[in-house]
Design a protein around this motif. Structure first.
Motif, PDB file in Angstrom:
ATOM      1  N   GLY A 119       0.834  -1.194   0.000  1.00 26.58           N
ATOM      2  CA  GLY A 119       0.000   0.000   0.000  1.00 26.58           C
ATOM      3  C   GLY A 119       0.865   1.238   0.000  1.00 26.58           C
ATOM      4  O   GLY A 119       0.577   2.231   0.668  1.00 26.58           O
ATOM      5  N   LYS A 120       1.997   1.157  -0.716  1.00 29.31           N
ATOM      6  CA  LYS A 120       2.930   2.275  -0.875  1.00 29.31           C
ATOM      7  C   LYS A 120       3.792   2.506   0.366  1.00 29.31           C
ATOM      8  O   LYS A 120       4.460   3.522   0.449  1.00 29.31           O
ATOM      9  CB  LYS A 120       2.213   3.582  -1.251  1.00 29.31           C
ATOM     10  CG  LYS A 120       1.430   3.457  -2.527  1.00 29.31           C
ATOM     11  CD  LYS A 120       2.346   3.277  -3.705  1.00 29.31           C
ATOM     12  CE  LYS A 120       1.546   2.932  -4.955  1.00 29.31           C
ATOM     13  NZ  LYS A 120       2.355   2.350  -6.003  1.00 29.31           N
ATOM     14  N   SER A 121       3.780   1.551   1.311  1.00 28.64           N
ATOM     15  CA  SER A 121       4.540   1.827   2.531  1.00 28.64           C
ATOM     16  C   SER A 121       6.049   1.766   2.333  1.00 28.64           C
ATOM     17  O   SER A 121       6.795   2.173   3.210  1.00 28.64           O
ATOM     18  CB  SER A 121       4.130   0.856   3.629  1.00 28.64           C
ATOM     19  OG  SER A 121       4.176  -0.456   3.158  1.00 28.64           O
ATOM     20  N   SER A 122       6.498   1.236   1.166  1.00 32.16           N
ATOM     21  CA  SER A 122       7.955   1.240   0.987  1.00 32.16           C
ATOM     22  C   SER A 122       8.413   2.486   0.244  1.00 32.16           C
ATOM     23  O   SER A 122       9.598   2.686   0.031  1.00 32.16           O
ATOM     24  CB  SER A 122       8.416  -0.020   0.245  1.00 32.16           C
ATOM     25  OG  SER A 122       8.090   0.084  -1.106  1.00 32.16           O
ATOM     26  N   ASP A 123       7.488   3.333  -0.174  1.00 34.69           N
ATOM     27  CA  ASP A 123       7.883   4.551  -0.894  1.00 34.69           C
ATOM     28  C   ASP A 123       7.830   5.742   0.050  1.00 34.69           C
ATOM     29  O   ASP A 123       7.050   5.754   0.989  1.00 34.69           O
ATOM     30  CB  ASP A 123       6.882   4.850  -2.025  1.00 34.69           C
ATOM     31  CG  ASP A 123       6.660   3.653  -2.918  1.00 34.69           C
ATOM     32  OD1 ASP A 123       7.588   2.849  -3.050  1.00 34.69           O
ATOM     33  OD2 ASP A 123       5.554   3.547  -3.478  1.00 34.69           O
ATOM     34  N   GLY A 142      -4.995  -7.404  -4.071  1.00 37.07           N
ATOM     35  CA  GLY A 142      -4.494  -6.571  -5.173  1.00 37.07           C
ATOM     36  C   GLY A 142      -3.521  -7.323  -6.069  1.00 37.07           C
ATOM     37  O   GLY A 142      -3.623  -8.544  -6.257  1.00 37.07           O
ATOM     38  N   ASP A 143      -2.550  -6.579  -6.617  1.00 35.98           N
ATOM     39  CA  ASP A 143      -1.619  -7.177  -7.568  1.00 35.98           C
ATOM     40  C   ASP A 143      -0.841  -8.343  -6.969  1.00 35.98           C
ATOM     41  O   ASP A 143      -0.430  -9.254  -7.693  1.00 35.98           O
ATOM     42  CB  ASP A 143      -0.629  -6.118  -8.084  1.00 35.98           C
ATOM     43  CG  ASP A 143      -1.243  -5.221  -9.154  1.00 35.98           C
ATOM     44  OD1 ASP A 143      -2.455  -5.325  -9.396  1.00 35.98           O
ATOM     45  OD2 ASP A 143      -0.493  -4.419  -9.763  1.00 35.98           O
ATOM     46  N   ALA A 144      -0.600  -8.318  -5.676  1.00 36.71           N
ATOM     47  CA  ALA A 144       0.113  -9.438  -5.052  1.00 36.71           C
ATOM     48  C   ALA A 144      -0.662 -10.741  -5.290  1.00 36.71           C
ATOM     49  O   ALA A 144      -0.077 -11.793  -5.519  1.00 36.71           O
ATOM     50  CB  ALA A 144       0.273  -9.190  -3.554  1.00 36.71           C
TER      51      ALA A 144
HETATM   52  C1  LIG Z   1       0.918   1.377 -16.956  1.00 37.96           C
HETATM   53  C2  LIG Z   1      -0.183   0.954 -16.048  1.00 37.96           C
HETATM   54  C3  LIG Z   1      -1.456   1.511 -16.173  1.00 37.96           C
HETATM   55  C4  LIG Z   1      -2.504   1.116 -15.344  1.00 37.96           C
HETATM   56  N1  LIG Z   1      -3.725   1.661 -15.488  1.00 37.96           N
HETATM   57  C5  LIG Z   1      -4.742   1.267 -14.684  1.00 37.96           C
HETATM   58  C6  LIG Z   1      -6.043   1.835 -14.822  1.00 37.96           C
HETATM   59  O1  LIG Z   1      -6.288   2.707 -15.646  1.00 37.96           O
HETATM   60  N2  LIG Z   1      -7.044   1.401 -13.993  1.00 37.96           N
HETATM   61  C7  LIG Z   1      -6.812   0.447 -13.033  1.00 37.96           C
HETATM   62  O2  LIG Z   1      -7.756   0.083 -12.294  1.00 37.96           O
HETATM   63  N3  LIG Z   1      -5.591  -0.118 -12.886  1.00 37.96           N
HETATM   64  C8  LIG Z   1      -4.559   0.261 -13.686  1.00 37.96           C
HETATM   65  N4  LIG Z   1      -3.323  -0.292 -13.547  1.00 37.96           N
HETATM   66  C9  LIG Z   1      -3.124  -1.360 -12.550  1.00 37.96           C
HETATM   67  C10 LIG Z   1      -2.918  -0.780 -11.156  1.00 37.96           C
HETATM   68  O3  LIG Z   1      -1.908   0.194 -11.156  1.00 37.96           O
HETATM   69  C11 LIG Z   1      -2.577  -1.877 -10.169  1.00 37.96           C
HETATM   70  O4  LIG Z   1      -3.445  -2.969 -10.333  1.00 37.96           O
HETATM   71  C12 LIG Z   1      -2.714  -1.350  -8.745  1.00 37.96           C
HETATM   72  O5  LIG Z   1      -1.793  -0.313  -8.527  1.00 37.96           O
HETATM   73  C13 LIG Z   1      -2.505  -2.471  -7.752  1.00 37.96           C
HETATM   74  O6  LIG Z   1      -2.468  -1.938  -6.464  1.00 37.96           O
HETATM   75  P1  LIG Z   1      -1.677  -2.713  -5.329  1.00 37.96           P
HETATM   76  O7  LIG Z   1      -1.778  -1.835  -4.123  1.00 37.96           O
HETATM   77  O8  LIG Z   1      -2.123  -4.111  -5.260  1.00 37.96           O
HETATM   78  O9  LIG Z   1      -0.163  -2.766  -5.842  1.00 37.96           O
HETATM   79  P2  LIG Z   1       0.843  -1.564  -6.095  1.00 37.96           P
HETATM   80  O10 LIG Z   1       0.147  -0.357  -6.576  1.00 37.96           O
HETATM   81  O11 LIG Z   1       1.957  -2.135  -6.904  1.00 37.96           O
HETATM   82  O12 LIG Z   1       1.377  -1.228  -4.642  1.00 37.96           O
HETATM   83  C14 LIG Z   1       2.252  -2.121  -3.958  1.00 37.96           C
HETATM   84  C15 LIG Z   1       3.001  -1.319  -2.936  1.00 37.96           C
HETATM   85  O13 LIG Z   1       3.766  -2.207  -2.156  1.00 37.96           O
HETATM   86  C16 LIG Z   1       5.024  -1.663  -1.960  1.00 37.96           C
HETATM   87  N5  LIG Z   1       5.984  -2.745  -1.740  1.00 37.96           N
HETATM   88  C17 LIG Z   1       6.501  -3.591  -2.653  1.00 37.96           C
HETATM   89  N6  LIG Z   1       7.367  -4.420  -2.080  1.00 37.96           N
HETATM   90  C18 LIG Z   1       7.386  -4.092  -0.768  1.00 37.96           C
HETATM   91  C19 LIG Z   1       8.126  -4.598   0.340  1.00 37.96           C
HETATM   92  N7  LIG Z   1       8.996  -5.595   0.199  1.00 37.96           N
HETATM   93  N8  LIG Z   1       7.919  -4.032   1.563  1.00 37.96           N
HETATM   94  C20 LIG Z   1       7.007  -3.018   1.728  1.00 37.96           C
HETATM   95  N9  LIG Z   1       6.299  -2.507   0.695  1.00 37.96           N
HETATM   96  C21 LIG Z   1       6.495  -3.044  -0.530  1.00 37.96           C
HETATM   97  C22 LIG Z   1       5.337  -0.907  -3.245  1.00 37.96           C
HETATM   98  O14 LIG Z   1       6.313   0.079  -3.028  1.00 37.96           O
HETATM   99  C23 LIG Z   1       3.996  -0.322  -3.557  1.00 37.96           C
HETATM  100  O15 LIG Z   1       3.882   0.908  -2.920  1.00 37.96           O
HETATM  101  C24 LIG Z   1      -2.267   0.109 -14.365  1.00 37.96           C
HETATM  102  C25 LIG Z   1      -0.986  -0.459 -14.231  1.00 37.96           C
HETATM  103  C26 LIG Z   1       0.051  -0.033 -15.059  1.00 37.96           C
HETATM  104  C27 LIG Z   1       1.417  -0.658 -14.892  1.00 37.96           C
END
Ligand SMILES: Cc1cc2nc3c(=O)[nH]c(=O)nc-3n(C[C@H](O)[C@H](O)[C@H](O)COP(=O)(O)OP(=O)(O)OC[C@H]3O[C@@H](n4cnc5c(N)ncnc54)[C@H](O)[C@@H]3O)c2cc1C
Length: 400
Positions: A11-15, A290-292
């Motif tokens: 959830g962006k905690s590493s940024d 999410g993406d994980a």
């Molecule tokens: C080019 C592009 C365009 C997109 N457009 C869209 C769109 O229009 N609409 C849509 O719905 N989706 C879109 N997506 C998809 C969307 O960005 C992702 O599905 C979404 O961001 C997933 O959220 P998340 O929180 O699961 O993962 P992420 O957004 O990847 O967040 C993961 C977080 O975990 C942190 N992290 C990673 N490893 C560690 C660690 N070891 N320790 C602590 N923290 C860590 C990262 O720094 C990051 O902050 C797009 C993706 C891309 C690449």
């Protein structure tokens, strides 16, 4: 009752906050998923105050500049009604809104997870978190991996790694487009503008801060950025080389969306996906959202929406579990927690599979040999089907 200790990784905690201020493009949040999560979090009105319903429009061009579809003027056939009710919001605005709603200190910034280790406490397993800065946090009853494509939590649940989707390309940003080039600004319009060639695409999206983010994507190899001979350390030359190599038959306006971009660097972006139907056997105390859990290439535009839907359903399960635990013996609490997470996972696997199938379908439409014609025909067919279903519902005659 003592509440279970829960850690959410990612959830962006590493940024750092400052880094993220410059990240990411516009998102459309869907009625049935992300918007429900915002409503239940009490944030819907705040969202609507910054959302851009006017950004819910699509344009599709052919590489020679011929306009096939413009939803803002009614040229071509609009997408089906299921695409309505998806206002745009900038990622930074969404993120700030979510963070501001938390109690101070909820997020531990700059803690990069290295490993998760399990230890037994009595009959139950608990988890310790080891961070890159050498620190450790101990005895979590539940660890939620929200740490994206290359999750450090996922390997404890699944051996599957994201696979290259076959799509690679560059991601650039043209700031303040109205002032820089009014003609280009008009080309993009208020929402999304696609220029679709045969297997080659320029996808441009207007953001609320006045910039247009463009993606030059095509079917390439995973190691393309290293092997293509483009010198990425010189962004201006890299963009020219990239366009000369792959976009010779595209009109100057579409190429200018990349050429006139003003980023200090050009970022090659290979796209990864977990396999359709990715799942894991339930393991008490660990889960993914999410993406994980189900990273998808962005061509169905659902990643953030599914991630927020996951968060919503997991939160609902945990709240229901808390209510049950308040009425039961302490020794059964871990079992209730495990069941709550299992319920979330089983429903999530089904949802994610459907979204992943959609993503592959849209990927094939974005990179179709017949370019934008294939996508326009797809929308027309979908629209016909939806209208047929609506008529069937009105008359009571089932669809064949
Ligand atoms: C080019 C592009 C365009 C997109 N457009 C869209 C769109 O229009 N609409 C849509 O719905 N989706 C879109 N997506 C998809 C969307 O960005 C992702 O599905 C979404 O961001 C997933 O959220 P998340 O929180 O699961 O993962 P992420 O957004 O990847 O967040 C993961 C977080 O975990 C942190 N992290 C990673 N490893 C560690 C660690 N070891 N320790 C602590 N923290 C860590 C990262 O720094 C990051 O902050 C797009 C993706 C891309 C690449």
């Amino acid at each position: 009752m003592t509440p279970p200790k829960i850690a959410i990784i990612g959830g962006k905690s590493s940024d750092s906050l400052a880094y993220w201020k410059h990240q990411g493009g516009s998102l459309d949040l869907h009625e049935g998923s992300a918007q429900v999560a915002l409503r239940e979090a009490g944030l819907f009105d705040q969202f609507m105050a910054v959302a851009r319903p006017e950004g819910e429009v699509l344009k599709i061009y052919e590489p020679n500049g011929n306009l096939l579809l413009d939803e803002s003027t009614g040229q071509g056939e609009r997408r089906p009604d299921s695409f309505n009710g998806r206002p745009e919001v900038d990622r930074v605005q969404l993120r700030d809104m979510l963070i501001d709603s938390l109690s101070p200190g909820t997020i531990h910034w700059g803690r990069k997870l290295s490993t998760v280790k399990t230890t037994a406490v009595g009959l139950d397993s608990v988890y310790d978190l080891h961070f890159a800065d050498g620190t450790t946090e101990t005895e979590f009853s539940l660890v939620v991996g929200a740490d994206g494509t290359w999750s450090r939590v996922r390997p404890l649940l699944s051996d599957t790694r994201p696979q290259f989707s076959g799509i690679n390309g560059v991601d650039v940003k043209l700031s303040n487009i109205d002032a820089v080039d009014a003609k280009l600004s008009k080309r993009v319009g208020l929402g999304m503008c696609l220029t679709l060639g045969s297997n080659t695409t320029i996808l441009s999206q207007r953001n609320g801060d006045g910039c247009v983010r463009s993606y030059g994507f095509m079917r390439l190899t995973e190691d393309w950025a290293r092997t293509c001979g483009i010198d990425w350390s010189r962004p201006a030359e890299a963009k020219k080389q990239f366009l000369d190599l792959y976009y010779r038959d595209f009109d100057q306006d579409s190429k200018d969306l990349i050429l006139k971009a003003d980023d200090e660097s050009v970022i090659p972006r290979p796209m990864y996906m977990l396999p359709v139907g990715h799942k894991w056997p339930h393991r008490a105390g660990l889960t993914l959202i999410g993406d994980a859990a189900h990273v998808m290439a962005p061509f169905a535009g659902v990643g953030v929406n599914v991630a927020m839907e996951d968060a919503l359903h997991l939160a609902r399960s945990l709240v229901a579990c808390r209510d049950v635990c308040a009425k039961t013996a302490v020794k059964t609490h871990e079992r209730h927690l495990s069941n709550a997470v299992r319920d979330y996972e089983e429903a999530m696997f089904v949802r994610a599979e459907a979204y992943a199938k959609d993503t592959w379908m849209y990927l094939d439409l974005f990179f179709h040999e017949r370019g934008g014609h294939a996508m326009c025909e797809h929308f027309a067919n979908e629209k016909q089907q939806q209208q047929g279903q609506q008529q069937g519902q009105q008359t009571g005659v089932p669809e064949m």
